[in-house]
Scaffold this motif. Structure first.
Motif, PDB file in Angstrom:
ATOM      1  N   MET A  16      36.831  44.491  32.148  1.00 31.93           N
ATOM      2  CA  MET A  16      37.033  45.174  33.428  1.00 31.93           C
ATOM      3  C   MET A  16      38.190  46.162  33.340  1.00 31.93           C
ATOM      4  N   SER A  17      39.275  45.726  32.739  1.00 32.52           N
ATOM      5  CA  SER A  17      40.462  46.570  32.625  1.00 32.52           C
ATOM      6  C   SER A  17      40.182  47.822  31.785  1.00 32.52           C
ATOM      7  N   VAL A  40      37.226  42.705  40.533  1.00 35.56           N
ATOM      8  CA  VAL A  40      37.569  43.670  39.482  1.00 35.56           C
ATOM      9  C   VAL A  40      38.980  44.199  39.711  1.00 35.56           C
ATOM     10  N   MET A  41      39.285  44.535  40.960  1.00 33.36           N
ATOM     11  CA  MET A  41      40.626  45.037  41.276  1.00 33.36           C
ATOM     12  C   MET A  41      41.696  44.018  40.887  1.00 33.36           C
ATOM     13  N   ALA A  42      41.472  42.763  41.216  1.00 34.50           N
ATOM     14  CA  ALA A  42      42.441  41.711  40.895  1.00 34.50           C
ATOM     15  C   ALA A  42      42.608  41.558  39.387  1.00 34.50           C
ATOM     16  N   SER A  43      41.512  41.646  38.653  1.00 44.89           N
ATOM     17  CA  SER A  43      41.579  41.530  37.196  1.00 44.89           C
ATOM     18  C   SER A  43      42.336  42.694  36.580  1.00 44.89           C
ATOM     19  N   VAL A  44      42.077  43.893  37.064  1.00 44.71           N
ATOM     20  CA  VAL A  44      42.767  45.072  36.545  1.00 44.71           C
ATOM     21  C   VAL A  44      44.264  44.969  36.842  1.00 44.71           C
ATOM     22  N   ARG A  45      44.601  44.555  38.051  1.00 42.48           N
ATOM     23  CA  ARG A  45      46.008  44.377  38.409  1.00 42.48           C
ATOM     24  C   ARG A  45      46.672  43.306  37.546  1.00 42.48           C
ATOM     25  N   ALA A  46      45.957  42.212  37.302  1.00 41.03           N
ATOM     26  CA  ALA A  46      46.513  41.116  36.512  1.00 41.03           C
ATOM     27  C   ALA A  46      46.832  41.566  35.090  1.00 41.03           C
TER      28      ALA A  46
END
Length: 75
Positions: A16-17, A40-46
């Motif tokens: 995802m990132s 997806v947003m949470a994964s990219v931020r993480a």
């Protein structure tokens, strides 16, 4: 088992990132991986400031993708 599920989550987060970094929208990535765009947003931020095994996996994956891109351009 639990270890396999954790590996899949890590790999999906890295995918995802990288996809977002390469220009795909959160919605496009979510549809492709059958996840909600907010996941997806949470994964990219993480992974914005990754540490540990996920960081290593992401760095290796990006390096391999970049090496493949260079080979594809040369051929």
């Amino acid at each position: 088992g639990q270890g396999r599920a954790t590996s899949a989550v890590r790999a999906r987060r890295v995918a995802m990132s990288i996809a977002h970094e390469r220009g795909f929208s959160y919605s496009e990535i979510g549809r492709a991986l059958q996840r909600d765009h907010s996941t997806v947003m949470a994964s990219v931020r993480a992974l914005a400031h990754p540490a540990g095994p996920v960081a290593t996996l992401r760095q290796r994956t990006v390096a391999e993708l970049d090496a493949g891109d260079a080979i594809g351009r040369v051929a």
